[in-house]
Design a protein around this motif. Structure first.
Motif, short mmCIF file in Angstrom:
data_model
loop_
_atom_site.label_atom_id
_atom_site.label_comp_id
_atom_site.label_asym_id
_atom_site.label_seq_id
_atom_site.Cartn_x
_atom_site.Cartn_y
_atom_site.Cartn_z
N PHE A 64 -0.83 6.52 4.11
CA PHE A 64 -0.30 6.60 2.74
C PHE A 64 0.84 5.62 2.44
O PHE A 64 1.23 5.46 1.31
N VAL A 65 1.37 5.01 3.48
CA VAL A 65 2.44 4.02 3.23
C VAL A 65 1.97 2.62 3.62
O VAL A 65 1.86 1.74 2.78
N PHE A 66 1.64 2.46 4.91
CA PHE A 66 1.33 1.10 5.37
C PHE A 66 0.02 0.58 4.78
O PHE A 66 -0.04 -0.54 4.28
N LEU A 67 -1.03 1.40 4.85
CA LEU A 67 -2.31 0.94 4.30
C LEU A 67 -2.21 0.68 2.81
O LEU A 67 -2.73 -0.30 2.29
N ALA A 68 -1.51 1.62 2.12
CA ALA A 68 -1.36 1.47 0.67
C ALA A 68 -0.58 0.18 0.35
O ALA A 68 -0.94 -0.56 -0.56
N ALA A 69 0.47 -0.07 1.15
CA ALA A 69 1.27 -1.28 0.92
C ALA A 69 0.43 -2.53 1.20
O ALA A 69 0.47 -3.50 0.43
N LEU A 70 -0.34 -2.48 2.28
CA LEU A 70 -1.19 -3.64 2.61
C LEU A 70 -2.22 -3.87 1.51
O LEU A 70 -2.51 -5.00 1.13
N ASN A 71 -2.75 -2.76 0.99
CA ASN A 71 -3.74 -2.87 -0.08
C ASN A 71 -3.11 -3.47 -1.34
O ASN A 71 -3.75 -4.26 -2.04
N THR A 72 -1.87 -3.10 -1.61
CA THR A 72 -1.17 -3.66 -2.77
C THR A 72 -1.02 -5.17 -2.59
O THR A 72 -1.25 -5.94 -3.54
N ILE A 73 -0.67 -5.59 -1.38
CA ILE A 73 -0.51 -7.03 -1.12
C ILE A 73 -1.86 -7.73 -1.32
O ILE A 73 -1.95 -8.78 -1.96
N ARG A 74 -2.92 -7.11 -0.82
CA ARG A 74 -4.26 -7.70 -0.97
C ARG A 74 -4.63 -7.82 -2.46
O ARG A 74 -5.06 -8.88 -2.93
N LEU A 75 -4.40 -6.71 -3.20
CA LEU A 75 -4.78 -6.70 -4.62
C LEU A 75 -4.01 -7.73 -5.43
O LEU A 75 -4.52 -8.27 -6.41
N SER A 288 9.49 -0.84 -13.68
CA SER A 288 8.56 0.26 -13.37
C SER A 288 7.67 0.57 -14.57
O SER A 288 6.49 0.89 -14.40
N MET A 289 8.24 0.47 -15.76
CA MET A 289 7.42 0.73 -16.96
C MET A 289 6.35 -0.33 -17.12
O MET A 289 5.22 -0.03 -17.51
N LEU A 290 6.72 -1.57 -16.80
CA LEU A 290 5.74 -2.65 -16.93
C LEU A 290 4.60 -2.46 -15.91
O LEU A 290 3.43 -2.64 -16.25
N ILE A 291 4.98 -2.06 -14.70
CA ILE A 291 3.94 -1.82 -13.68
C ILE A 291 3.03 -0.67 -14.14
O ILE A 291 1.81 -0.75 -14.03
N GLN A 292 3.66 0.37 -14.69
CA GLN A 292 2.87 1.51 -15.17
C GLN A 292 1.95 1.07 -16.31
O GLN A 292 0.78 1.43 -16.35
N TYR A 304 -2.74 -7.62 -11.22
CA TYR A 304 -1.49 -8.08 -11.83
C TYR A 304 -0.36 -7.08 -11.56
O TYR A 304 0.76 -7.47 -11.22
N ALA A 305 -0.69 -5.79 -11.71
CA ALA A 305 0.32 -4.75 -11.47
C ALA A 305 0.79 -4.80 -10.01
O ALA A 305 1.98 -4.59 -9.73
N SER A 306 -0.12 -5.11 -9.09
CA SER A 306 0.27 -5.21 -7.67
C SER A 306 1.22 -6.38 -7.45
O SER A 306 2.18 -6.27 -6.68
N ALA A 307 0.94 -7.48 -8.14
CA ALA A 307 1.83 -8.65 -8.02
C ALA A 307 3.23 -8.29 -8.51
O ALA A 307 4.23 -8.65 -7.89
#
Lengths: 332, 433
Positions: A64-75, A288-292, A304-307
């Motif tokens: 829930f932390v590392f994989l999610a973070a890695l996925n965010t970087i990938r996205l 945070s609002m922009l990401i949301q 884009y939100a991941s970036a």
């Protein structure tokens, strides 16, 4: 009294010598045992047990932390949306951020939030904690009262303050009634006033939380230091500056770090007080609002939100490093 | 010759054998139809599992299951908070419920992602059951999408415009004929700003596609591949809101107001007009009795003589559904005239099936002379003749917010009306890709 104070350090020195002697004796005893025998009394299960016990926690953090973070970087390097996986587009999302007008608003607002809110979050709760320390019933009442906003829903808090600050709200009605102003102050419709109103609510909300942290720190300050300060003729303010603040310094650093992260990632208060629109024209948008806004909904631009999330991560990381460096310099 | 006779006999025998086989084929086809209405389908609604709707839906499901032995409808209900988020996660994982409840804004992205059945192909006769406006609202085109309807229309809603006649008189606006077109609206607003201070016309700022569509401005091209609402006519229309804001006819709070804030403004007598639902009158009667006495009701402002803001809800079928025939049959059942009528009575909504609006229930509800009856009458006309201007891709929260934000900047004088609309169109087009 003075006699016992003089003998106490001697007793402590004696005790620490005894402790060192015991440790040396134990080390000599173990070294006297042949190596093979030493290993044999630690079973294989004893070795594995710590790993097994920490495995569930490790798995949760990993998934829930590392994989999610890695996925965010990938996205962040794809043009994926919520429903379409997308393709690799290199750093295009990061280049697009440069031209996003809302990013400019968001980065300015979130940075201002850190600059304006953090100093108050570090100092005000400490003053408050200093005022409400003690075990009397009235202090219990005040501690509970100050902590109350922390347990309130952010939505309720936002609604309370929206109703207080709008053009027909209690604050404006009062100012108009006493003729301090000729027309309502645009707390919720002017870009900067709205942002400062949100900051005020954030400080009001966070006071109780950080106050509790400081209360723990205050309890650990040696009372004799206050007695010494009083003997030296310090008044309350001098006691606060020369005893309380240095005594709470590690906690102040912790609060500074926590409030910096919270301030840069502020969402609830601004979202509720701007009806989710980021103020008139979206000029009060925060990161945070922009990401949301970009990353939720069926048509979300997850790439884009991941970036944007990575940008936030980097900025918060840099802020924490700066604070860490400053802290070390101060320690010297 | 003998061999020819034998060949002829052989052909006759073969033909004779084929006849019963053909008959078998027909039989087996009909039995497979019945079989296809067996099994389980999941039916996910949006915020409907409560004291008000549960008895109706439970009863309807039981009736269907009784009439179709072997069928099982598993009803799920999701809270409204995070509903689209839930659906998007399910769609991304390929685990959408078989029947999905949602408006065009929910249906469009799912259809675009290829997650829904195209009902124009799978169930073409369904088109004849629903009103034209309702069927059009669930029919999508363009941008790599297979043209077709992606949902069975369910309940429909719209409402009238409520007017505070006391404020109108106070500000010199005639109450004999309520404004119905945009020219009449802005003329009344001009009169108001001349005669009154701290009174506003409404919270409309040109921040919604309704504001443009009702002025006869096209939001999208016919093939739904491009947004086009930045025409000179649209710029002129937004400029009228800008001028009204500068003259003090729009409250500053309207720049980021929600519907509930609009109602607050109206109930405390700060704005002259607001759009509401057909059944808002009861709320005004209870919450603001003094205001209620001075209320008048009229159609929503439109230059087209019909409402452009009808909202539709629909039920779609997921492509991953293992029993699509059962899902389609059940959805037809739950959205049929009888069930819609029953649901509308509970929900204060209106039906999407042809002719249901002529039911005595609606006639009775609109026959009185009180405010609510008038409001229902106006809304009935609106849902019958009106349409949904809201392109589903635009009604996604982001597109909606963006237009409102750009209009707000124009009203504050931070950009021109043209810049605001150009930006909104660019943004909306970027979302279409």
């Amino acid at each position: 009294m003075q006699q016992s104070e003089k003998t106490a350090p001697r007793a402590r020195v004696k005790e620490s010598r005894r402790e060192k002697w015991r440790e040396k004796k134990e080390a000599r005893r173990i070294s006297a045992i042949p190596k093979q025998q030493r290993i044999s009394h630690v079973s294989a299960s004893d070795k594995v047990a710590p790993y097994l016990l920490s495995l569930p926690a490790f798995l949760i953090v990993f998934i829930f932390v590392f994989l999610a973070a890695l996925n965010t970087i990938r996205l962040a390097f794809t043009d994926s949306t919520m429903l379409v996986p997308g393709h690799f587009i290199g750093i295009q999302n990061f280049l697009d951020i440069k031209n996003d007008p809302y990013f400019k608003y968001a980065i300015v607002n979130s940075s201002l939030y850190v600059v304006c809110v953090v100093p108050f979050m570090v100092i005000l709760p400490l003053i408050l904690a200093n005022l409400v320390r003690g075990n009397t019933k009235i202090m219990d009442f005040f501690r509970t009262s100050f902590y109350m906003p922390v347990v309130m829903s952010a939505v309720v808090v936002g609604m309370i303050w929206t109703n207080l600050l709008d053009s027909h709200g209690l604050v404006n009605s009062f100012f108009l009634a006493v003729h301090w102003v000729q027309k309502p102050i645009p707390f919720l419709t002017d870009r900067w006033l709205l942002l400062f109103s949100c900051m005020f609510v954030t400080i009001w909300l966070g006071l109780g939380y950080y106050m509790v942290i400081y209360l723990t720190a205050l309890a650990n300050i040696d009372e004799s230091l206050y007695e010494a300060a009083q003997l030296d003729g310090c008044n309350a303010a001098q006691e606060f500056i020369h005893v309380t603040m240095p005594g709470c310094r590690p906690t102040m650093i912790l609060v500074m770090m926590l409030s910096t992260i919270a301030a840069f990632r502020v969402f609830n208060e601004v979202y509720v007080m701007t009806n989710g629109l980021g103020g008139p024209g979206g000029e009060d948008m925060t990161m945070s609002m922009l990401i949301q806004q970009e990353g939720t909904g069926l048509q979300a631009h997850t790439g884009y939100a991941s970036a944007l999330s990575i940008i936030v991560l980097l900025i918060v990381g840099v802020l924490l490093i700066i604070e860490n460096v400053l802290q070390r310099r101060l320690d010297r | 010759m003998k061999s020819q006779i034998m060949k002829g006999l052989g052909v006759i025998a073969a033909a004779a054998m084929l006849v019963p086989m053909a008959a078998c084929g027909t039989n087996s086809a009909s039995s497979s139809n019945k079989d296809s209405l067996k099994g389980t389908v999941t039916f996910e609604t949006w915020n409907l599992k409560n004291d008000k709707y549960t008895p109706f839906l439970t009863k309807a499901i039981k009736t269907y299951e009784k009439n179709h032995p072997g069928s099982h409808i598993k009803w799920l209900d999701a809270p409204s908070d995070g509903y689209t988020q839930k659906l998007s996660t399910e769609a991304a994982a390929g685990e959408l419920p078989d029947i999905i409840d949602g408006g065009p804004a929910v249906v469009y992205p799912l259809a675009k992602a290829g997650a829904l059945l195209n009902l124009s192909k799978e169930d073409p006769s369904a088109k004849n059951l629903y009103t034209e406006g309702a069927w059009n609202a669930v029919t999508f085109h363009g941008n790599g999408m297979q043209v077709g309807a992606y949902g069975y229309p369910w309940y429909v809603n719209d409402g009238p415009m409520y007017w505070n006649t006391k404020l109108m008189k106070q500000c010199g606006i005639s109450t004999d004929k309520l404004p119905e077109t945009w020219d009449e609206y802005f003329a009344a607003a001009k009169t108001m700003t001349k005669n009154c201070k701290n009174v506003y016309m409404s919270t409309m700022i040109g921040g919604a596609t309704d504001d443009y569509a009702s002025a006869g401005i096209k939001i999208m091209n016919p093939s739904q591949t491009k947004y086009i609402f930045n025409t000179p006519k649209a710029v002129k229309h937004l400029q009228q809101f800008v001028d009204l804001y500068k003259a003090g006819g729009i409250p500053p709070e309207a720049l980021s107001a929600t519907w509930s804030q609009q109602a607050d403004f109206f109930q405390r007598g700060s704005i002259i007009a607001m759009g509401g639902s057909a059944y808002s009158a009861a709320g005004f009667k209870e919450n603001a009795p003094d205001l209620y006495k001075n209320l008048a009701v009229g159609p929503k402002i439109s230059d087209e003589g019909r409402s452009a803001s009808v909202s539709y809800d629909s039920l779609s079928i997921a492509k991953t559904c293992k029993n699509p025939k059962l899902a389609m049959d059940f959805t037809r059942f739950i959205t049929n005239s009888k069930n819609q009528l029953e649901f509308d009575k509970l929900s204060s909504c209106f039906p999407s099936t042809k002719g249901t609006i002529n039911d005595p229930y609606f006639k009775k509800a609109s026959s009185g002379s009180d405010l609510q009856s008038q409001a229902v009458k106006i809304t009935m006309k609106a849902v019958t003749k009106g349409y949904s201007n809201r392109p589903p891709m635009m009604s996604d929260a982001d597109g909606w917010n963006y237009l409102q934000q750009q209009a707000a900047l124009a009203l504050q004088g931070k950009q021109t009306a043209k810049q605001a609309l150009d930006k909104a169109v660019d943004f909306a087009n970027s979302r279409l890709r």
